[in-house]
Scaffold this motif. Structure first.
Motif: not given
Length: 315
Positions: A175-184
């Motif tokens: 979920k953290t990686l998905i959130s970071m990917h979404h932010d990027l």
């Protein structure tokens, strides 16, 4: 009761009028006692008949009175029965009205109960439908859980061969990686939007400058046309100025010639007049005035000479 009394009085008056008039007629038919003394017996008989008739009339009046009393009593009984009947009818109507109200209330209550029953039936059907939908959803979720059990086993193997201790840590990391990917992706999208806005502003700026350059070019072309027209006008006016200068030189030469001629003529006139006039050599106007005056004097003298010659010829 008053109606019976009025009818009895009217009936008595009727009998009195009928039988009284007949008695008077009978009495008028009888001869005078003084004139016919032999008819006294018949008179007594007639009086007896009249008395009998009066007695019969009284009996009839009494019978009629009794009948009227009976009728009045029956009339009163009928009035009482009518009042009782009206009261009974009123009570019956009130009873009917109360029964109608009870029936209407019962119908309303029955309709309300039927509507409530229909509403309960609809609610029950809706609940059954919702229960069916929940069962279907439960079945779908159960099926998906069975399908996802493979991923659960896979995550357990990942935990065994990685630094994570629990499956939820792997999920949190995901979920953290998905959130970071979404932010990027959002940052990249915002940067792209800024670039697009900058391109749009640059395009608008270039378009505005192109419009300004076009306007300046149009203004320059207009000024060039004015300059060309001005140059052509300069050539025309230069030729006109040269023509004016040439014409002025000719006029000046002609004016000098005219002044010289006027001066010569003025000098001749002065010699003829044998007097020196105080006139400047440059004052051509006064010279011409004196020449005109001299010519006018000569004309007058010539006219006078001709007149005298004509007079001498006549003599």
């Amino acid at each position: 009761m008053s109606l019976g009394i009025m009818e009895e009085d009217e009936l008595a008056e009727y009998f009195r009028l009928q039988y009284g008039e007949r008695l008077l007629q009978l009495l008028q038919k009888f001869p005078n006692i003084e004139e016919q003394s032999g008819s006294s017996i018949r008179l007594l008989e007639k009086k007896k008949e009249a008395k009998i008739m009066h007695t019969a009339m009284e009996q009839k009046k009494e019978t009629f009175r009794r009948r009227m009393e009976t009728l009045n009593l029956r009339w009163e009984e009928l009035g009482t029965k009518e009042a009782q009947l009206k009261a009974h009818i009123q009570k019956f109507e009130q009873f009917i009205q109360e029964n109608d109200q009870k029936r209407i209330r019962a119908l309303k209550k029955a309709n309300k109960e039927r509507e409530l029953k229909r509403q309960r039936v609809r609610e029950l059907a809706k609940v059954k439908q919702e229960m069916g939908a929940l069962r279907l959803q439960h079945q779908r979720l159960s099926t998906r859980m069975q399908e996802f059990s493979v991923f659960n086993k896979y995550l357990e193997k990942v935990v065994e061969h990685s630094e994570f201790e629990e499956i939820h840590e792997v999920i949190s990391r995901y979920k953290t990686l998905i959130s970071m990917h979404h932010d990027l992706m959002q940052s990249a999208q915002e940067g792209q939007e800024k670039i697009e806005r900058a391109k749009a502003r640059l395009a608008r700026y270039m378009e505005e400058k192109d419009d300004e350059i076009l306007q300046h070019n149009n203004e320059l072309a207009r000024l060039q046309m004015r300059f060309d027209r001005a140059r052509s006008d300069v050539i025309v006016w230069e030729s006109r100025w040269a023509h004016i200068q040439n014409t002025a030189a000719k006029k000046t030469l002609l004016l000098g010639t005219i002044k010289m001629a006027a001066l010569n003529l003025f000098q001749i006139v002065s010699k003829q007049l044998k007097e020196t006039a105080a006139v400047s050599l440059e004052d051509t106007h006064k010279q011409l005035d004196m020449i005109q005056q001299f010519i006018q004097d000569l004309s007058d003298i010539w006219t006078e000479v001709r007149r005298k010659e004509q007079q001498q010829v006549r003599v």
